[in-house]
Design a protein around this motif. Structure first.
Motif, short mmCIF file in Angstrom:
data_model
loop_
_atom_site.label_atom_id
_atom_site.label_comp_id
_atom_site.label_asym_id
_atom_site.label_seq_id
_atom_site.Cartn_x
_atom_site.Cartn_y
_atom_site.Cartn_z
N TYR A 1 3.85 88.90 63.47
CA TYR A 1 3.91 88.10 64.01
C TYR A 1 4.36 87.76 66.05
O TYR A 1 5.35 88.60 66.04
CB TYR A 1 4.51 86.82 63.42
N LYS B 1 4.97 87.31 69.89
CA LYS B 1 5.10 86.39 70.93
C LYS B 1 4.74 87.41 71.50
O LYS B 1 5.09 87.92 72.40
CB LYS B 1 6.41 85.49 70.98
N TRP C 1 1.98 82.45 70.36
CA TRP C 1 1.77 83.31 69.18
C TRP C 1 0.67 83.83 68.82
O TRP C 1 -0.85 83.27 68.55
CB TRP C 1 2.60 82.42 67.83
#
Length: 247
Positions: free
Chosen positions: A49, A51, A60
């Motif tokens: 994941y 950002k 995101w």
């Protein structure tokens, strides 16, 4: 003085042409995909994941698990947007997240997705889910009731039509692309097709016996592996029996 002014105009004009043609900086990637800078990385078991800062906006993204460096710039082609997505592996809900098929440290040309050494990402509910047939499900139906087998066997007759079917919920994937993806079985099968995928905003529980009403769509391709030969879309649950039928 006149020559000096003319020189300035030539320089300005050249710079404008260079920018218009996209020959320098990140503008060059406009025709070759998109790019972002990594601000934060969270590693899950299956996904990474990220950002990111893209065009001065933070958001995101998720890709299949791989090494991603903070502060690095990566390129990608397209992303599949999901809202209110809950990741069980990191126990976090994202208001908005984009599942990206491939990222690369070099620009990705259109039509060359995956050719730049990136890794394909698979969202939580990817393509045709491998759902095992539950042989203990036996629903008694009258001659007028539809069965899973009949829908698959006579799919062309039901294409684009709204129908009702009763089945037992064997699997549910919540809030993928804003919908719940429900898999129902009724004990019937046609050439190995025993599981009907249903999309709905309603959320039944596994083992519930439900009657759903929705439109049958053939050969639906949502992209990113979400491809179905037969699917019922935007269904309403018009009947439900908690705990399912006799099993």
């Amino acid at each position: 003085m006149r020559i000096f002014v003319m020189l300035i105009l030539v320089v300005v004009f050249s710079a404008c042409v260079r920018n218009k043609n996209g020959q320098t900086g990140q503008e060059q990637t406009a025709a070759n995909g998109k790019s972002f800078e990594v601000l934060e990385v969270i590693q899950g078991n299956a996904y990474t994941y990220i950002k990111v800062n893209e065009n001065k906006a933070e958001k995101w993204m998720a890709v299949s698990k791989q090494d991603v460096q903070n502060g690095a710039v990566y390129y990608y082609d397209e992303g599949l947007q999901m809202t209110s997505f809950h990741s069980k592996e990191i126990d976090r809900t994202f208001d908005e997240i984009y599942f990206v098929n491939t990222i690369s440290t070099t620009p990705i040309e259109k039509g060359a997705l995956g050719a730049m050494g990136g890794t394909e990402a698979q969202p939580a509910h990817m393509g045709k889910v491998n759902t095992d047939q539950n042989s203990s499900i036996t629903l008694e139906k009258n001659a007028e009731e539809l069965t899973v087998a009949k829908i698959f066997a006579s799919r062309n007759d039901y294409s684009g039509k709204e129908v009702e079917i009763r089945g037992v919920v064997v699997k549910v994937n919540e809030q993928v692309m804003g919908k719940n993806w429900i898999h129902i079985q009724d004990g019937t099968s046609d050439n190995g097709n025993f599981d009907l995928t249903v999309t709905s905003t309603e959320l039944p529980a596994v083992n519930d016996e439900i009657t759903v009403k929705g439109k049958i769509i053939l050969n639906k391709d949502f992209g990113y592996g979400y491809s179905y030969e037969v699917i019922m879309e935007d269904a309403a649950i018009v009947g439900k029996k908690a705990g399912g039928a006799a099993m």
